[in-house]
Motif scaffolding. Sequence first.
Motif, mmCIF file in Angstrom:
data_model
loop_
_atom_site.group_PDB
_atom_site.id
_atom_site.type_symbol
_atom_site.label_atom_id
_atom_site.label_comp_id
_atom_site.label_asym_id
_atom_site.label_seq_id
_atom_site.Cartn_x
_atom_site.Cartn_y
_atom_site.Cartn_z
ATOM 1 N N PHE A 24 -4.084 -9.426 -12.478
ATOM 2 C CA PHE A 24 -4.248 -9.678 -11.047
ATOM 3 C C PHE A 24 -5.064 -8.554 -10.420
ATOM 4 O O PHE A 24 -4.617 -7.408 -10.346
ATOM 5 C CB PHE A 24 -2.866 -9.774 -10.397
ATOM 6 N N GLY A 25 -6.266 -8.867 -10.010
ATOM 7 C CA GLY A 25 -7.109 -7.857 -9.389
ATOM 8 C C GLY A 25 -8.564 -8.059 -9.759
ATOM 9 O O GLY A 25 -8.980 -9.144 -10.181
ATOM 10 N N VAL A 26 -9.339 -6.997 -9.605
ATOM 11 C CA VAL A 26 -10.769 -7.022 -9.909
ATOM 12 C C VAL A 26 -11.012 -6.017 -11.022
ATOM 13 O O VAL A 26 -10.782 -4.812 -10.842
ATOM 14 C CB VAL A 26 -11.611 -6.673 -8.660
ATOM 15 N N LEU A 32 -7.742 -13.106 -3.357
ATOM 16 C CA LEU A 32 -6.681 -12.360 -4.040
ATOM 17 C C LEU A 32 -5.693 -11.772 -3.039
ATOM 18 O O LEU A 32 -4.478 -11.755 -3.289
ATOM 19 C CB LEU A 32 -7.288 -11.243 -4.891
ATOM 20 N N ALA A 33 -6.186 -11.296 -1.905
ATOM 21 C CA ALA A 33 -5.306 -10.709 -0.895
ATOM 22 C C ALA A 33 -4.342 -11.748 -0.346
ATOM 23 O O ALA A 33 -3.143 -11.476 -0.169
ATOM 24 C CB ALA A 33 -6.142 -10.099 0.233
ATOM 25 N N PRO A 40 2.700 -6.830 -7.872
ATOM 26 C CA PRO A 40 2.003 -5.620 -7.393
ATOM 27 C C PRO A 40 0.712 -6.002 -6.687
ATOM 28 O O PRO A 40 0.167 -7.090 -6.908
ATOM 29 C CB PRO A 40 1.730 -4.839 -8.684
ATOM 30 N N PRO A 41 0.197 -5.145 -5.814
ATOM 31 C CA PRO A 41 -1.074 -5.442 -5.147
ATOM 32 C C PRO A 41 -2.184 -5.651 -6.170
ATOM 33 O O PRO A 41 -2.165 -5.064 -7.256
ATOM 34 C CB PRO A 41 -1.337 -4.190 -4.305
ATOM 35 N N PRO A 42 -3.147 -6.516 -5.878
ATOM 36 C CA PRO A 42 -4.259 -6.733 -6.814
ATOM 37 C C PRO A 42 -5.035 -5.443 -7.051
ATOM 38 O O PRO A 42 -5.397 -4.737 -6.101
ATOM 39 C CB PRO A 42 -5.123 -7.785 -6.107
ATOM 40 N N ALA A 43 -5.270 -5.143 -8.313
ATOM 41 C CA ALA A 43 -5.939 -3.893 -8.683
ATOM 42 C C ALA A 43 -7.387 -3.896 -8.213
ATOM 43 O O ALA A 43 -8.072 -4.913 -8.241
ATOM 44 C CB ALA A 43 -5.880 -3.711 -10.206
ATOM 45 N N ASP A 75 -5.017 0.624 -0.149
ATOM 46 C CA ASP A 75 -4.381 0.364 1.141
ATOM 47 C C ASP A 75 -4.402 -1.137 1.431
ATOM 48 O O ASP A 75 -5.439 -1.698 1.776
ATOM 49 C CB ASP A 75 -5.127 1.134 2.235
ATOM 50 N N THR A 76 -3.243 -1.788 1.313
ATOM 51 C CA THR A 76 -3.190 -3.238 1.463
ATOM 52 C C THR A 76 -3.392 -3.699 2.908
ATOM 53 O O THR A 76 -3.525 -4.895 3.148
ATOM 54 C CB THR A 76 -1.843 -3.786 0.947
ATOM 55 N N SER A 77 -3.427 -2.755 3.848
ATOM 56 C CA SER A 77 -3.708 -3.124 5.236
ATOM 57 C C SER A 77 -5.206 -3.084 5.538
ATOM 58 O O SER A 77 -5.639 -3.525 6.607
ATOM 59 C CB SER A 77 -2.973 -2.182 6.198
ATOM 60 N N ALA A 78 -5.994 -2.584 4.588
ATOM 61 C CA ALA A 78 -7.442 -2.476 4.784
ATOM 62 C C ALA A 78 -8.134 -3.785 4.408
ATOM 63 O O ALA A 78 -7.561 -4.652 3.747
ATOM 64 C CB ALA A 78 -8.000 -1.328 3.940
ATOM 65 N N ILE A 79 -9.381 -3.919 4.841
ATOM 66 C CA ILE A 79 -10.178 -5.099 4.503
ATOM 67 C C ILE A 79 -10.561 -5.035 3.028
ATOM 68 O O ILE A 79 -11.081 -4.011 2.562
ATOM 69 C CB ILE A 79 -11.440 -5.156 5.375
ATOM 70 N N PRO A 80 -10.305 -6.088 2.254
ATOM 71 C CA PRO A 80 -10.643 -6.055 0.819
ATOM 72 C C PRO A 80 -12.142 -5.854 0.606
ATOM 73 O O PRO A 80 -12.964 -6.330 1.399
ATOM 74 C CB PRO A 80 -10.197 -7.438 0.318
ATOM 75 N N GLU A 81 -12.474 -5.158 -0.477
ATOM 76 C CA GLU A 81 -13.868 -4.938 -0.827
ATOM 77 C C GLU A 81 -14.317 -5.997 -1.833
ATOM 78 O O GLU A 81 -13.638 -6.237 -2.835
ATOM 79 C CB GLU A 81 -14.066 -3.544 -1.434
#
Length: 303
Positions: A165-167, A241-242, A256-259, A266-272
């Motif tokens: 799960f993630g990039v 993913l978010a 867990p948060p996506p890698a 920071d899960t409150s930030a805008i995903p890159e």
Amino acid sequence: MPIRIPDDLPARKTLEDEGVYVMDSTRAARQDIRPLEIGLLNLMPNKERTETQFTRLIGSTPLQVDLTLVRITDHQSKHTSEDYLKTFYKTWEEVRTKKFDGFIVTGAPIANMPFEEVRYWPEMLDIMEWTKTNVHHTMFICWGAQAALHHFHGAKRYRMDSKAFGVFRHQVTNPRSPFLRGFSDSPMIPISRYNDIDRTTLGENLEVLIDNAEIGVSMLGDLKHRAVYFLNHLEYDNRSLADEYERDVKSGLDTPPPANLFPNGDTSAIPENRWRSHAHLLFQNWINEIYQTTPYELEKIGE
């Protein structure tokens, strides 16, 4: 050149706002060229979001494309109204006599269910066989790729110890592939899956094109069946993913948060978005390869 989609499709405004050139039927009819016929079998529950993701990529190619949205014939969607589906989609039964230059089969949220227990598996078997005679080149995505590898090659899948799960960074194993022109050596690719393919069951007729030694194969080529299998999700937008992570948290899952998605974790930030350019490259290369090799006369596809 533009993509031609139904004038009232909600994805149209999103694409136009992003600068993707969308053509109406009247103007397309004036152009003295044969557009490529591309079909999208959308197996995802959120039809509108998925069709937007794919039309965004298909519409950024330099060729005129007529896109046909396709759905499973008898499946009743729980997340998309029947009126919406009847307005914008064709059932597979309605298109089964048609020929396509390219055809895309999406993923489906049924990863933990044995293929044979999927309610529409008999129709999926018919569709996969149909691609051999009615489609010049097919792209199978995620669950669609797993299903096609199982059907055509007897490939086995297994459940991983933990969700990928993630990039994640991958390696291009054949930079000479026409589908990977312009790719960097180690592209970042979004992943969201519990299953992996057993490499020992892939067979000699498949070529690994993009790989990750730890998380698994990402893309394979299949000359015999005129197909590519992409097991991950380059078509995803910034929030895919978010949003999945937030759904899992609300459902009480210990996901867990996506890698490698959020800046500094920071899960409150805008995903890159670290994969957008490779997503456009893949679809431009795929459509260009179709254009270079497909018969001019549609009826000759599959001969």
